[in-house]
Design a protein around this motif. Sequence first.
Motif, PDB file in Angstrom:
ATOM      1  N   LEU A   1       6.449  14.109  -0.245  1.00  0.00           N
ATOM      2  CA  LEU A   1       7.439  13.138  -0.724  1.00  0.00           C
ATOM      3  C   LEU A   1       8.726  13.219   0.094  1.00  0.00           C
ATOM      4  O   LEU A   1       9.336  12.195   0.417  1.00  0.00           O
ATOM      5  N   GLU A   2       9.120  14.416   0.454  1.00  0.00           N
ATOM      6  CA  GLU A   2      10.316  14.607   1.275  1.00  0.00           C
ATOM      7  C   GLU A   2      10.128  13.978   2.652  1.00  0.00           C
ATOM      8  O   GLU A   2      11.025  13.312   3.181  1.00  0.00           O
ATOM      9  N   GLN A   3       8.944  14.158   3.218  1.00  0.00           N
ATOM     10  CA  GLN A   3       8.636  13.569   4.519  1.00  0.00           C
ATOM     11  C   GLN A   3       8.666  12.043   4.418  1.00  0.00           C
ATOM     12  O   GLN A   3       9.184  11.364   5.300  1.00  0.00           O
ATOM     13  N   HIS A   4       8.127  11.514   3.330  1.00  0.00           N
ATOM     14  CA  HIS A   4       8.136  10.069   3.121  1.00  0.00           C
ATOM     15  C   HIS A   4       9.572   9.556   3.030  1.00  0.00           C
ATOM     16  O   HIS A   4       9.904   8.512   3.580  1.00  0.00           O
ATOM     17  N   THR A   5      10.432  10.310   2.360  1.00  0.00           N
ATOM     18  CA  THR A   5      11.838   9.918   2.220  1.00  0.00           C
ATOM     19  C   THR A   5      12.521   9.866   3.585  1.00  0.00           C
ATOM     20  O   THR A   5      13.310   8.967   3.851  1.00  0.00           O
ATOM     21  N   ARG A   6      12.209  10.830   4.445  1.00  0.00           N
ATOM     22  CA  ARG A   6      12.815  10.848   5.774  1.00  0.00           C
ATOM     23  C   ARG A   6      12.328   9.687   6.634  1.00  0.00           C
ATOM     24  O   ARG A   6      13.073   9.151   7.443  1.00  0.00           O
ATOM     25  N   CYS A   7      11.061   9.280   6.444  1.00  0.00           N
ATOM     26  CA  CYS A   7      10.484   8.219   7.275  1.00  0.00           C
ATOM     27  C   CYS A   7      10.797   6.817   6.755  1.00  0.00           C
ATOM     28  O   CYS A   7      10.797   5.863   7.512  1.00  0.00           O
ATOM     29  N   ASN A   8      11.048   6.681   5.469  1.00  0.00           N
ATOM     30  CA  ASN A   8      11.281   5.382   4.855  1.00  0.00           C
ATOM     31  C   ASN A   8      12.779   5.100   4.802  1.00  0.00           C
ATOM     32  O   ASN A   8      13.533   5.834   4.167  1.00  0.00           O
ATOM     33  N   GLU A   9      13.198   4.021   5.431  1.00  0.00           N
ATOM     34  CA  GLU A   9      14.623   3.693   5.520  1.00  0.00           C
ATOM     35  C   GLU A   9      15.250   3.456   4.146  1.00  0.00           C
ATOM     36  O   GLU A   9      16.333   3.959   3.851  1.00  0.00           O
ATOM     37  N   SER A  10      14.578   2.714   3.273  1.00  0.00           N
ATOM     38  CA  SER A  10      15.129   2.437   1.938  1.00  0.00           C
ATOM     39  C   SER A  10      15.275   3.717   1.128  1.00  0.00           C
ATOM     40  O   SER A  10      16.300   3.941   0.475  1.00  0.00           O
ATOM     41  N   ALA A  11      14.260   4.548   1.157  1.00  0.00           N
ATOM     42  CA  ALA A  11      14.314   5.813   0.416  1.00  0.00           C
ATOM     43  C   ALA A  11      15.393   6.725   0.982  1.00  0.00           C
ATOM     44  O   ALA A  11      16.091   7.415   0.233  1.00  0.00           O
TER      45      ALA A  11
ATOM     46  N   GLU B   1       0.837  -1.210   0.000  1.00  0.00           N
ATOM     47  CA  GLU B   1       0.000   0.000   0.000  1.00  0.00           C
ATOM     48  C   GLU B   1       0.867   1.253   0.000  1.00  0.00           C
ATOM     49  O   GLU B   1       0.571   2.227  -0.681  1.00  0.00           O
ATOM     50  N   ASP B   2       1.956   1.233   0.800  1.00  0.00           N
ATOM     51  CA  ASP B   2       2.861   2.388   0.839  1.00  0.00           C
ATOM     52  C   ASP B   2       3.482   2.658  -0.528  1.00  0.00           C
ATOM     53  O   ASP B   2       3.607   3.812  -0.936  1.00  0.00           O
ATOM     54  N   GLN B   3       3.874   1.600  -1.225  1.00  0.00           N
ATOM     55  CA  GLN B   3       4.453   1.774  -2.555  1.00  0.00           C
ATOM     56  C   GLN B   3       3.420   2.328  -3.540  1.00  0.00           C
ATOM     57  O   GLN B   3       3.745   3.168  -4.373  1.00  0.00           O
TER      58      GLN B   3
END
Length: 155
Positions: free
Chosen positions: A134-144, A51-53
């Motif tokens: 998107l920036e917030q998602h990058t900070r929260c997602n380890e892979s990103a 779902e996140d992807q």
Amino acid sequence: MVQVLGHDVRLISPQYVKSFVKTNKNDFVDAEVICEAASRPAIRFAAIKSEDQQILCALHRTRQGLVAERTAIMNLLHGFLLEFGVALPVRHAAIRRLTSYLEGLPPAFVALAQRLQGHYTWLSDEIEVLEKTLEQHTRCNESAHRLSAFDYGWL
């Protein structure tokens, strides 16, 4: 969702299924072609997105669409102004300072240009909100986060 019920879910990329199509498109033919393609041993299946992807893909596609629309508005304004003999610099800042270029032009056109400028500004604001998301998602997602920190100096 179907996986929770114990089913084995496999996604087939449309490009692999297309080669099995023999006649016109309808639901029965589609199902037959999918079964034919799935039974082949060499067929490659696509990865199932979480779902996140899916949300991340939707955010990126939405941003891409808004950027394309904003570019179209910018090009439209440039074209209209050139018809009136006004050469607007090709920069986002020029669209923001549009009123200084509209002096001496017909009032009906000025009103239209200001409406387009308002739409352009709204699109820019929406793009900025999506970029922050998107920036917030990058900070929260380890892979990103790892990918964004990677040094691509060899490219």
